[in-house]
Scaffold this motif. Structure first.
Motif, PDB file in Angstrom:
ATOM      1  N   ARG A 177     -42.648  -5.745 -38.897  1.00  0.00           N
ATOM      2  CA  ARG A 177     -43.370  -6.815 -38.193  1.00  0.00           C
ATOM      3  C   ARG A 177     -42.557  -8.107 -38.173  1.00  0.00           C
ATOM      4  O   ARG A 177     -42.509  -8.820 -37.159  1.00  0.00           O
ATOM      5  N   GLU A 193     -41.060 -10.034 -34.887  1.00  0.00           N
ATOM      6  CA  GLU A 193     -41.408 -11.428 -34.592  1.00  0.00           C
ATOM      7  C   GLU A 193     -40.159 -12.282 -34.396  1.00  0.00           C
ATOM      8  O   GLU A 193     -40.102 -13.134 -33.494  1.00  0.00           O
ATOM      9  N   ALA A 214     -39.054 -14.049 -30.866  1.00  0.00           N
ATOM     10  CA  ALA A 214     -38.883 -15.504 -30.805  1.00  0.00           C
ATOM     11  C   ALA A 214     -37.610 -15.885 -30.063  1.00  0.00           C
ATOM     12  O   ALA A 214     -37.552 -16.946 -29.421  1.00  0.00           O
ATOM     13  N   GLY A 251     -40.838 -16.182 -27.661  1.00  0.00           N
ATOM     14  CA  GLY A 251     -42.067 -15.986 -28.425  1.00  0.00           C
ATOM     15  C   GLY A 251     -42.222 -17.030 -29.516  1.00  0.00           C
ATOM     16  O   GLY A 251     -41.294 -17.788 -29.817  1.00  0.00           O
ATOM     17  N   LEU A 277     -42.344 -18.829 -33.116  1.00  0.00           N
ATOM     18  CA  LEU A 277     -41.611 -18.710 -34.372  1.00  0.00           C
ATOM     19  C   LEU A 277     -42.177 -19.712 -35.359  1.00  0.00           C
ATOM     20  O   LEU A 277     -42.283 -20.902 -35.052  1.00  0.00           O
ATOM     21  N   LYS A 278     -42.567 -19.249 -36.525  1.00  0.00           N
ATOM     22  CA  LYS A 278     -43.075 -20.154 -37.554  1.00  0.00           C
ATOM     23  C   LYS A 278     -41.917 -20.994 -38.102  1.00  0.00           C
ATOM     24  O   LYS A 278     -40.769 -20.543 -38.115  1.00  0.00           O
ATOM     25  N   TYR A 294     -40.800 -18.995 -43.496  1.00  0.00           N
ATOM     26  CA  TYR A 294     -41.308 -17.694 -43.931  1.00  0.00           C
ATOM     27  C   TYR A 294     -41.058 -17.561 -45.432  1.00  0.00           C
ATOM     28  O   TYR A 294     -40.103 -18.130 -45.976  1.00  0.00           O
ATOM     29  N   GLY A 316     -45.121 -18.104 -42.793  1.00  0.00           N
ATOM     30  CA  GLY A 316     -45.515 -16.713 -42.659  1.00  0.00           C
ATOM     31  C   GLY A 316     -45.182 -15.957 -43.930  1.00  0.00           C
ATOM     32  O   GLY A 316     -44.095 -16.127 -44.498  1.00  0.00           O
TER      33      GLY A 316
END
Length: 387
Positions: free
Chosen positions: A15, A19, A23, A27, A29-30, A33, A163
């Motif tokens: 996952r 992600e 990104a 998409g 992106l935090k 992490y 995240g």
């Protein structure tokens, strides 16, 4: 690999990688992490995915940073993240030794600074916190209470802004699945019994499994198949079976045979005496396993799988032998003496001695010798120091 049902660790990494890749195409992106867990193999997969996505090889020196909270204050790290780079459009910052944020003493200023940064993070920077002070078992329901408390504290603090990626230990079935899939991708099909033997022999230690699989793929290059015999030749021959023969001679106090077996191990290793640290590591691991077996009064194979946790288990072919060897020692003190001797030899080896072989020979001779009797006063002092 995409169609297989993977365990918690591999699924979390899958996952995370998806992600990160999404990104790069627009998409979300935090800004940060947290890689939570001590499974180094999965940590490396996450790191590789981030570097592949955001660190161009020509700009590595300008946009990739590694910090250790043991030597760099979190304020300095956040200052680096907040400051745009003049040489690279994006910054990736890995932060290790996250344990320091959760040691004794309030870290109110540190967490306040983290909160302020994440309220207005630099969109051209990514912070990755490596929280490897937590052990997450393959079955998360069996997480130790202390680790569970640490994980909850982590989610309540860094987890509010970042995240969370749970790097659970890899289950034996997942390890076998990975070995089989990786072999197929390389064009070398691995027989099921060969995959099982490889995983069992190395106790589902994924870093060791990955290294040994790479050797197997080179060894069988062009053949298109990896057999049980290949695994026994390349992985078990000198590294496992001979090791247990050595500890058998040591536990039987047969000094002559033990020294001869040590020479066999060194002569069969491609690295010769340069492999001394590796042999010492395996000796230490085996004596720690015997200590657990003795303390938990293990008497058969069924009990040994309950006593030794995943990642610390032994290959099935050695179970009965190791139980028998452990029971030759009459007390915990005998085995802790052996571990102290190994620790002393490890220190000597890391000090670049002129002859590593001699260090190992002396260690094996001492391990196979009867302990010298101690006076009642010395015994009382030793007992007090071990409490």
């Amino acid at each position: 690999m995409s169609g297989a049902r993977w365990g918690a660790g591999f699924s979390a990494v899958g996952r995370f990688v998806a992600e990160i890749e999404a990104a790069t195409k627009g998409g979300p992106l935090k800004p940060g992490y947290v890689l939570a867990g001590d499974e180094l193999f999965l940590q490396e997969r996450c790191r590789a995915a981030v570097i592949k996505a955001y660190v161009p090889p020509d700009f590595k020196d300008f946009c990739l940073s590694d910090f250790d909270l043991g030597s760099t204050p979190v304020f300095d790290i956040l200052d680096r993240a907040q400051t745009p780079s003049l040489m690279a459009p994006f910054q990736v910052i890995f932060v290790r030794n996250v344990r320091n944020l959760y040691t004794r003493g309030a870290k109110k200023d540190e967490f306040a600074a983290l909160g302020r940064y994440f309220q207005s993070p630099n969109p051209q920077a990514l912070l990755v916190f490596v929280a490897d002070f937590i052990r997450i078992p393959s079955d998360v329901r069996r997480m130790d209470m202390d680790d569970k408390s640490k994980y909850e504290r982590l989610t309540e603090t860094l987890g509010e802004h970042c995240g969370m990626v749970e790097l659970a230990r890899v289950h034996e079935d997942d390890a076998m699945r990975w070995v089989t899939a990786t072999s197929n991708e390389a064009g070398n099909r691995m027989d099921p019994d060969a995959a099982r033997e490889l995983v069992d022999a190395l106790g589902a230690d994924m870093m060791m499994i990955a290294g040994e699989l790479e050797k197997l793929l080179l060894y069988t290059l062009g053949r298109g198949r990896i057999t049980l015999g290949d695994v026994e030749t390349m992985v078990l021959g000198a590294k496992q079976r001979s090791l247990y023969e050595l500890t058998d001679a040591i536990s039987a106090r047969n000094k002559v045979k033990a020294i001869a077996l040590l020479h066999g191990l060194l002569n069969s290793s491609d690295a010769g005496e340069d492999a001394a640290i590796g042999h010492l590591y395996m000796l230490a691991r085996t004596f720690r396993q015997m200590l657990v077996i003795l303390e938990k009064n293990v008497r058969d194979q069924r009990a040994i799988w309950q006593a030794l946790w995943q990642g610390f288990r032994i290959p099935p072919f050695a179970a009965d032998d190791l139980i028998r060897q452990a029971r030759r020692y009459k007390s915990r003190r005998d085995l802790t003496r052996a571990l102290r001797l190994i620790a002393r030899a490890d220190l000597e080896l890391r000090s670049s001695p002129p002859d590593k072989r001699l260090v190992l020979e002396r260690l094996v001779y001492d391990l196979a010798s009867e302990p010298k009797p101690v006076s009642p006063w010395s015994a009382a002092q030793l007992s007090f120091s071990e409490q």
